[in-house]
Design a protein around this motif. Structure first.
Motif, PDB file in Angstrom:
ATOM      1  N   ARG A  89       0.652  -1.164   0.178  1.00  0.00           N
ATOM      2  CA  ARG A  89      -0.081   0.227   0.023  1.00  0.00           C
ATOM      3  C   ARG A  89       0.875   1.214   0.072  1.00  0.00           C
ATOM      4  O   ARG A  89       0.475   2.384   0.068  1.00  0.00           O
ATOM      5  CB  ARG A  89      -0.909  -0.171   1.356  1.00  0.00           C
ATOM      6  CG  ARG A  89      -1.988  -1.084   1.290  1.00  0.00           C
ATOM      7  CD  ARG A  89      -3.134  -0.517   0.242  1.00  0.00           C
ATOM      8  NE  ARG A  89      -3.753  -1.688  -0.211  1.00  0.00           N
ATOM      9  CZ  ARG A  89      -4.837  -2.124   0.335  1.00  0.00           C
ATOM     10  NH1 ARG A  89      -5.272  -1.349   1.589  1.00  0.00           N
ATOM     11  NH2 ARG A  89      -5.532  -3.098   0.048  1.00  0.00           N
ATOM     12  N   ASN A 147      -5.506  -8.518   5.640  1.00  0.00           N
ATOM     13  CA  ASN A 147      -6.824  -8.425   4.826  1.00  0.00           C
ATOM     14  C   ASN A 147      -6.654  -8.964   3.471  1.00  0.00           C
ATOM     15  O   ASN A 147      -7.449  -9.542   2.714  1.00  0.00           O
ATOM     16  CB  ASN A 147      -7.719  -7.504   5.082  1.00  0.00           C
ATOM     17  CG  ASN A 147      -8.454  -7.352   6.340  1.00  0.00           C
ATOM     18  OD1 ASN A 147      -8.753  -8.520   6.746  1.00  0.00           O
ATOM     19  ND2 ASN A 147      -8.618  -6.479   7.105  1.00  0.00           N
ATOM     20  N   ARG A 334     -16.009  -7.473   6.089  1.00  0.00           N
ATOM     21  CA  ARG A 334     -14.875  -6.508   6.974  1.00  0.00           C
ATOM     22  C   ARG A 334     -13.660  -6.610   5.918  1.00  0.00           C
ATOM     23  O   ARG A 334     -12.914  -5.653   5.512  1.00  0.00           O
ATOM     24  CB  ARG A 334     -14.233  -7.019   8.242  1.00  0.00           C
ATOM     25  CG  ARG A 334     -13.006  -6.844   8.651  1.00  0.00           C
ATOM     26  CD  ARG A 334     -12.805  -5.342   9.012  1.00  0.00           C
ATOM     27  NE  ARG A 334     -11.437  -4.731   9.285  1.00  0.00           N
ATOM     28  CZ  ARG A 334     -10.553  -4.313   8.380  1.00  0.00           C
ATOM     29  NH1 ARG A 334     -10.806  -4.481   7.051  1.00  0.00           N
ATOM     30  NH2 ARG A 334      -9.420  -3.874   8.809  1.00  0.00           N
ATOM     31  N   SER A 338     -11.713  -2.514   2.137  1.00  0.00           N
ATOM     32  CA  SER A 338     -10.642  -1.702   1.297  1.00  0.00           C
ATOM     33  C   SER A 338     -11.251  -1.583  -0.201  1.00  0.00           C
ATOM     34  O   SER A 338     -11.204  -0.641  -0.545  1.00  0.00           O
ATOM     35  CB  SER A 338      -9.385  -2.567   1.292  1.00  0.00           C
ATOM     36  OG  SER A 338      -8.322  -1.630   0.883  1.00  0.00           O
ATOM     37  N   ALA A 350      -5.622   4.999   1.956  1.00  0.00           N
ATOM     38  CA  ALA A 350      -5.496   4.328   3.111  1.00  0.00           C
ATOM     39  C   ALA A 350      -4.277   4.663   4.050  1.00  0.00           C
ATOM     40  O   ALA A 350      -3.520   3.909   3.653  1.00  0.00           O
ATOM     41  CB  ALA A 350      -6.056   3.083   2.910  1.00  0.00           C
ATOM     42  N   TYR A 381     -11.765   2.968   9.575  1.00  0.00           N
ATOM     43  CA  TYR A 381     -11.893   1.806  10.173  1.00  0.00           C
ATOM     44  C   TYR A 381     -10.525   0.983  10.339  1.00  0.00           C
ATOM     45  O   TYR A 381      -9.535   1.510  10.196  1.00  0.00           O
ATOM     46  CB  TYR A 381     -12.499   0.789   9.079  1.00  0.00           C
ATOM     47  CG  TYR A 381     -11.903   0.704   7.796  1.00  0.00           C
ATOM     48  CD1 TYR A 381     -12.047   1.432   6.784  1.00  0.00           C
ATOM     49  CD2 TYR A 381     -10.835  -0.547   7.759  1.00  0.00           C
ATOM     50  CE1 TYR A 381     -11.410   1.059   5.737  1.00  0.00           C
ATOM     51  CE2 TYR A 381     -10.301  -0.717   6.564  1.00  0.00           C
ATOM     52  CZ  TYR A 381     -10.373   0.025   5.541  1.00  0.00           C
ATOM     53  OH  TYR A 381      -9.716   0.032   4.386  1.00  0.00           O
ATOM     54  N   HIS A 383      -7.909  -1.634  13.103  1.00  0.00           N
ATOM     55  CA  HIS A 383      -7.673  -2.634  14.193  1.00  0.00           C
ATOM     56  C   HIS A 383      -7.771  -1.755  15.513  1.00  0.00           C
ATOM     57  O   HIS A 383      -6.604  -1.464  16.074  1.00  0.00           O
ATOM     58  CB  HIS A 383      -6.253  -3.160  13.802  1.00  0.00           C
ATOM     59  CG  HIS A 383      -6.161  -3.730  12.534  1.00  0.00           C
ATOM     60  ND1 HIS A 383      -6.956  -4.630  11.849  1.00  0.00           N
ATOM     61  CD2 HIS A 383      -5.368  -2.909  11.173  1.00  0.00           C
ATOM     62  CE1 HIS A 383      -6.431  -4.578  10.394  1.00  0.00           C
ATOM     63  NE2 HIS A 383      -5.811  -3.764  10.200  1.00  0.00           N
ATOM     64  N   HIS A 390      -7.135   2.718   9.953  1.00  0.00           N
ATOM     65  CA  HIS A 390      -7.119   3.052   8.608  1.00  0.00           C
ATOM     66  C   HIS A 390      -7.620   4.438   8.313  1.00  0.00           C
ATOM     67  O   HIS A 390      -8.977   4.204   7.938  1.00  0.00           O
ATOM     68  CB  HIS A 390      -7.697   1.911   7.589  1.00  0.00           C
ATOM     69  CG  HIS A 390      -6.530   0.762   7.807  1.00  0.00           C
ATOM     70  ND1 HIS A 390      -5.364   0.922   7.617  1.00  0.00           N
ATOM     71  CD2 HIS A 390      -6.782  -0.540   8.196  1.00  0.00           C
ATOM     72  CE1 HIS A 390      -4.812  -0.375   7.631  1.00  0.00           C
ATOM     73  NE2 HIS A 390      -5.669  -1.178   8.107  1.00  0.00           N
ATOM     74  N   GLU A 425       1.222  -1.035   9.756  1.00  0.00           N
ATOM     75  CA  GLU A 425       1.457  -2.435   8.889  1.00  0.00           C
ATOM     76  C   GLU A 425       1.764  -2.327   7.507  1.00  0.00           C
ATOM     77  O   GLU A 425       2.150  -3.128   6.886  1.00  0.00           O
ATOM     78  CB  GLU A 425       0.255  -3.165   9.391  1.00  0.00           C
ATOM     79  CG  GLU A 425      -1.238  -2.271   9.016  1.00  0.00           C
ATOM     80  CD  GLU A 425      -2.428  -3.223   9.215  1.00  0.00           C
ATOM     81  OE1 GLU A 425      -2.189  -4.386   9.893  1.00  0.00           O
ATOM     82  OE2 GLU A 425      -3.232  -2.854   8.665  1.00  0.00           O
ATOM     83  N   HIS A 426       1.446  -1.184   6.984  1.00  0.00           N
ATOM     84  CA  HIS A 426       1.663  -1.063   5.567  1.00  0.00           C
ATOM     85  C   HIS A 426       3.144  -0.616   5.201  1.00  0.00           C
ATOM     86  O   HIS A 426       3.589  -0.598   4.108  1.00  0.00           O
ATOM     87  CB  HIS A 426       0.579   0.093   4.894  1.00  0.00           C
ATOM     88  CG  HIS A 426      -0.625  -0.326   5.020  1.00  0.00           C
ATOM     89  ND1 HIS A 426      -1.697   0.386   4.763  1.00  0.00           N
ATOM     90  CD2 HIS A 426      -1.234  -1.461   5.459  1.00  0.00           C
ATOM     91  CE1 HIS A 426      -2.809  -0.200   4.953  1.00  0.00           C
ATOM     92  NE2 HIS A 426      -2.496  -1.263   5.382  1.00  0.00           N
TER      93      HIS A 426
END
Ligand code: MLT
Ligand code: ZN
Length: 474
Positions: A89, A147, A334, A338, A350, A381, A383, A390, A425-426
């Motif tokens: 991403r 995801n 969920r 994205s 995002a 949205y 975690h 995000h 995480e990205h």
């Protein structure tokens, strides 16, 4: 284009030509992609980053191919951009100086699953979802679950230190990588780390390589830690009037000592996208939590969850998934977020900022204020259990881009001001490199550049990533 390529000169054609002659000899013509349309596919990932077309793509089929590419690239001073699934991403796999894209997707073997020691050895091109199914078929469990699991590859997960919903209980990819076989610039191959769960010899080079975003080495084998598959899983959906009430419930859960494996949050605009995708959700709901517990005592955990959440202000409904089919439907909604939210505008970006969990409410307020000030649509949205949200900005036309860019920059500044970090995480890649200095001191950035020079003195491996370089097309 929201993020222009950084200011790195394109590699000289003469150097590429010399490298191509040797590549042809070392790996063979059939593994070289030279056709322009085909090369273009390898110049993109799932971000808005501008590429500088690679001169050649090498589809590695063996460790020897990887070593040959890095040996030849070093000798002729040609930049190399490593790539696995290309689902990143932040532009981590997007070439910005031309040269070689080193594709590792064909290295896609699960080399070993060791039931006795609860480890697995995989090649970088193994698709994560395939690996999940394989180990779960043997009653084992690999926890990291970005995801994009059906598309992303474990090599990319390791390079970016990918996370996912289950990171709340189990940690991110780094917490599951025991060791690596990596090839460095010049073609030197080394094993780092271990096959045991404990081990403290020397520096933790494995931890350094995980999350290094393809800038230090290229992985050819990854040793992963497995767990027994949890015997029970239970999923709960909680609907709230607004995100403030949902955020307060996350804090209550954590304060009550509960450790679900996931606590996912969706705001009102995100729920709009979920409804638009055909999912019936109570129209009164302005926020939702998707909470999942696992283990032998999942039922008991669920009861404690119900008690902790029960009558909190702003709670509209608590619904327990009745069977695995219902669970799967909830997760499908969920996991599709994205893509579902992409339908809300021509473009979206995002972010994956993280704040201390107690500051989630403050981050949401800041985002609201930024969106209003810059007149940019947004939704959030993510975690929530990890404070990893995000925040998505949406826009339709190029004239909106300066406002979106300002909104992103303000979000980064506010995140750091709240005690948070730019990426959960990205990764940093190209997209967040201009903001790294908001979070890290000049000394810390210089120290990391020194480390990079030890691995890659000529700066040829994945140039332009992580560290700020300024912006300009190639
Ligand atoms: C997710 O949690 O869905 C992923 O990290 C992808 C994203 O929304 O950017
Ligand atoms: Zn995520």
């Amino acid at each position: 284009m929201l993020f222009a390529a950084p200011k790195i000169p394109r590699v000289a054609a003469a150097r590429v030509e010399r490298a191509l002659i040797e590549l042809d000899r070392a790996v063979g013509q059939s593994k070289l992609v030279l056709d322009e349309t085909a090369r273009r596919v390898y110049a993109e990932d799932d971000s808005q980053s501008e590429a500088c077309m690679p001169d050649v793509v090498v589809v590695a089929e063996s460790k020897d191919d990887v070593a040959a590419v890095l040996r030849i690239a070093e000798a002729h001073e040609v930049p190399v951009t490593p790539r696995a699934g290309g689902s990143g991403r932040t532009g981590g796999a997007v070439p910005v100086a031309g040269g070689i894209v080193l594709a590792t997707h064909a290295l896609n073997q699960v080399v070993e699953i060791d039931r006795e020691n609860l480890t697995a050895v995989v090649q970088p091109g193994v698709v994560l979802g395939t690996f999940h199914s394989l180990v779960e078929g043997e009653n084992l469990f690999y926890a990291p679950d970005p995801n994009s699991a059906e598309l992303c590859m474990i090599g990319g997960n390791v390079a970016e230190n990918a996370g996912g919903p289950r990171a709340f209980k189990y940690g991110s990819t780094r917490d599951h990588v025991l060791g690596l076989e990596a090839v460095f610039m010049g073609g030197r191959t080394m094993r780092v780390g271990k096959r045991t769960v404990k081990g403290v010899t020397g520096y933790d080079v494995t931890a350094l390589l995980v999350g290094s975003e393809g800038t230090l080495g290229v992985f050819t084998e990854i040793t992963l830690r497995l767990f027994p598959k949890p015997s029970q899983v239970a999923t709960l959906l909680a609907l709230y009037t607004d995100v403030r009430a949902a955020g307060a419930s996350v804090s209550r859960l954590i304060a009550a000592g509960l450790v679900p494996r996931c606590i996912e949050m969706m705001d009102a605009a995100t729920l709009g996208a979920v409804r638009a995708a055909g999912n019936a959700i109570d129209e009164r709901a302005g926020a939702m939590l998707l909470i999942e517990v696992d283990g032998e005592d999942a039922e008991a955990q669920l009861e404690r969850l119900g008690n902790a959440l029960g009558d909190a202000q702003g709670t509209l409904d608590l619904v327990v998934a009745q069977d695995s089919a219902q669970r799967a439907r909830l997760w499908a909604a969920r996991k599709s977020l994205s893509y579902a939210t992409r339908k809300m505008a021509t473009h979206k970006i995002a972010e994956d900022v993280v704040v201390p969990r107690s500051r989630i409410g403050a981050l949401l307020e800041k985002t609201e204020a930024i969106g209003a000030r810059e007149k940019v649509r947004h939704l959030t949205y993510g975690h929530a259990g990890d404070g990893n949200l995000h925040v998505n900005f949406l826009w339709d036309t190029p004239d909106e881009e300066p406002r979106v860019a300002r909104a992103v920059e303000s979000l980064m500044r506010e995140t750091v001001a709240l005690g948070g970090t730019l990426s959960g995480e990205h990764g940093v890649g190209l997209a967040k490199a201009p903001y790294l200095e908001f979070e890290q001191s000049a000394d810390l950035i210089a120290l990391q550049k020194d480390v990079k020079r030890v691995f890659d003195p000529k700066g040829l491996l994945n140039p332009g990533k992580i560290f700020p370089t300024g912006h300009k097309g190639c």
